[in-house]
Design an enzyme around this catalytic site. Sequence first.
Site, PDB file in Angstrom:
ATOM      1  N   ASP A  30     -54.878  73.669 -11.917  1.00  0.00           N
ATOM      2  CA  ASP A  30     -55.310  72.260 -12.273  1.00  0.00           C
ATOM      3  C   ASP A  30     -56.394  71.735 -11.365  1.00  0.00           C
ATOM      4  O   ASP A  30     -56.576  72.280 -10.245  1.00  0.00           O
ATOM      5  CB  ASP A  30     -54.079  71.237 -11.866  1.00  0.00           C
ATOM      6  CG  ASP A  30     -54.179  69.849 -12.255  1.00  0.00           C
ATOM      7  OD1 ASP A  30     -53.493  69.678 -13.200  1.00  0.00           O
ATOM      8  OD2 ASP A  30     -54.946  69.036 -11.847  1.00  0.00           O
ATOM      9  N   ILE A  31     -57.282  70.918 -11.882  1.00  0.00           N
ATOM     10  CA  ILE A  31     -58.585  70.504 -11.364  1.00  0.00           C
ATOM     11  C   ILE A  31     -58.218  69.820 -10.106  1.00  0.00           C
ATOM     12  O   ILE A  31     -58.905  69.330  -9.005  1.00  0.00           O
ATOM     13  CB  ILE A  31     -59.489  70.097 -12.355  1.00  0.00           C
ATOM     14  CG1 ILE A  31     -61.129  70.204 -11.700  1.00  0.00           C
ATOM     15  CG2 ILE A  31     -58.928  68.591 -12.593  1.00  0.00           C
ATOM     16  CD1 ILE A  31     -62.036  69.735 -13.006  1.00  0.00           C
ATOM     17  N   GLU A  95     -51.670  62.660 -19.737  1.00  0.00           N
ATOM     18  CA  GLU A  95     -53.053  62.484 -19.852  1.00  0.00           C
ATOM     19  C   GLU A  95     -53.865  63.208 -20.653  1.00  0.00           C
ATOM     20  O   GLU A  95     -54.755  62.989 -21.503  1.00  0.00           O
ATOM     21  CB  GLU A  95     -53.883  62.454 -18.347  1.00  0.00           C
ATOM     22  CG  GLU A  95     -53.483  61.443 -17.316  1.00  0.00           C
ATOM     23  CD  GLU A  95     -53.979  61.860 -15.811  1.00  0.00           C
ATOM     24  OE1 GLU A  95     -54.499  62.990 -15.866  1.00  0.00           O
ATOM     25  OE2 GLU A  95     -53.747  61.128 -15.035  1.00  0.00           O
ATOM     26  N   VAL A  96     -53.386  64.372 -20.914  1.00  0.00           N
ATOM     27  CA  VAL A  96     -53.909  65.277 -21.891  1.00  0.00           C
ATOM     28  C   VAL A  96     -53.072  65.626 -22.885  1.00  0.00           C
ATOM     29  O   VAL A  96     -52.015  66.256 -22.582  1.00  0.00           O
ATOM     30  CB  VAL A  96     -54.386  66.539 -21.387  1.00  0.00           C
ATOM     31  CG1 VAL A  96     -55.021  67.659 -22.248  1.00  0.00           C
ATOM     32  CG2 VAL A  96     -55.478  66.425 -19.945  1.00  0.00           C
ATOM     33  N   HIS A 100     -48.482  70.931 -21.907  1.00  0.00           N
ATOM     34  CA  HIS A 100     -48.894  71.759 -20.836  1.00  0.00           C
ATOM     35  C   HIS A 100     -47.623  71.773 -19.814  1.00  0.00           C
ATOM     36  O   HIS A 100     -47.129  70.620 -19.395  1.00  0.00           O
ATOM     37  CB  HIS A 100     -49.978  71.500 -20.163  1.00  0.00           C
ATOM     38  CG  HIS A 100     -50.229  70.114 -19.818  1.00  0.00           C
ATOM     39  ND1 HIS A 100     -50.614  69.346 -20.904  1.00  0.00           N
ATOM     40  CD2 HIS A 100     -50.330  69.452 -18.768  1.00  0.00           C
ATOM     41  CE1 HIS A 100     -50.755  68.163 -20.442  1.00  0.00           C
ATOM     42  NE2 HIS A 100     -50.331  68.180 -19.038  1.00  0.00           N
TER      43      HIS A 100
HETATM   44  P1  AMP Z   1     -50.787  65.300 -17.646  1.00  0.00           P
HETATM   45  O1  AMP Z   1     -50.831  64.110 -16.917  1.00  0.00           O
HETATM   46  O2  AMP Z   1     -49.370  65.929 -17.552  1.00  0.00           O
HETATM   47  O3  AMP Z   1     -51.354  65.160 -19.180  1.00  0.00           O
HETATM   48  O4  AMP Z   1     -51.410  66.378 -16.955  1.00  0.00           O
HETATM   49  C1  AMP Z   1     -52.921  66.744 -17.245  1.00  0.00           C
HETATM   50  C2  AMP Z   1     -53.460  67.424 -15.887  1.00  0.00           C
HETATM   51  O5  AMP Z   1     -54.660  68.053 -16.453  1.00  0.00           O
HETATM   52  C3  AMP Z   1     -53.673  66.691 -14.715  1.00  0.00           C
HETATM   53  O6  AMP Z   1     -53.042  67.248 -13.657  1.00  0.00           O
HETATM   54  C4  AMP Z   1     -55.353  67.048 -14.299  1.00  0.00           C
HETATM   55  O7  AMP Z   1     -55.582  67.042 -13.097  1.00  0.00           O
HETATM   56  C5  AMP Z   1     -55.401  68.131 -15.275  1.00  0.00           C
HETATM   57  N1  AMP Z   1     -56.896  68.354 -15.690  1.00  0.00           N
HETATM   58  C6  AMP Z   1     -57.688  67.344 -16.362  1.00  0.00           C
HETATM   59  N2  AMP Z   1     -58.864  68.073 -16.468  1.00  0.00           N
HETATM   60  C7  AMP Z   1     -58.695  69.369 -15.938  1.00  0.00           C
HETATM   61  C8  AMP Z   1     -59.774  70.291 -16.075  1.00  0.00           C
HETATM   62  N3  AMP Z   1     -61.000  70.238 -16.687  1.00  0.00           N
HETATM   63  N4  AMP Z   1     -59.374  71.699 -15.630  1.00  0.00           N
HETATM   64  C9  AMP Z   1     -57.983  71.710 -15.033  1.00  0.00           C
HETATM   65  N5  AMP Z   1     -57.136  70.718 -14.974  1.00  0.00           N
HETATM   66  C10 AMP Z   1     -57.581  69.516 -15.690  1.00  0.00           C
END
Ligand code: AMP
Length: 114
Positions: A30-31, A95-96, A100
């Site tokens: 995770d970033i 958020e994504v 995952h």
């Molecule tokens: P969620 O809130 O469960 O959708 O988690 C999304 C996760 O993706 C968060 O913990 C972010 O920090 C992570 N994230 C967003 N962009 C990236 C990226 N480019 N590389 C790795 N992790 C990311």
Amino acid sequence: MADCLFCKMVAGSIKPDIVYEDADVLAFRDINPQAPTHVLVIPKDHIATINDIAPDHDALVGKLFLAAKKVADIDGIATSGYRVVMNCNRHAGQEVYHIHLHVLGGRQMSWPPG
Ligand code: AMP
Ligand code: ZN
């Protein structure tokens, strides 16, 4: 999905810090890590949310957990312990919109989560 961040990682146009990969899943750091180990495990196929998991995804969803277990072994946290979380939609803070598993470990976790 052309505009999906995690599909871009699967396609290779964005390069994550990969921990584990096989034919069906990809695991990367995770970033914005919330623990010493914070790895995301995604299916290579696009599924937006838990609500979009279909009966024929059953094996794929099982493979996410098998990969989470491998990640814990790779990072040496299998015995000390770890948490596996999948957020769904707004109240969970998703958020994504490509499912995952978060694999979190390397420190003591509290419960309940916020
Ligand atoms: P969620 O809130 O469960 O959708 O988690 C999304 C996760 O993706 C968060 O913990 C972010 O920090 C992570 N994230 C967003 N962009 C990236 C990226 N480019 N590389 C790795 N992790 C990311
Ligand atoms: Zn996607």
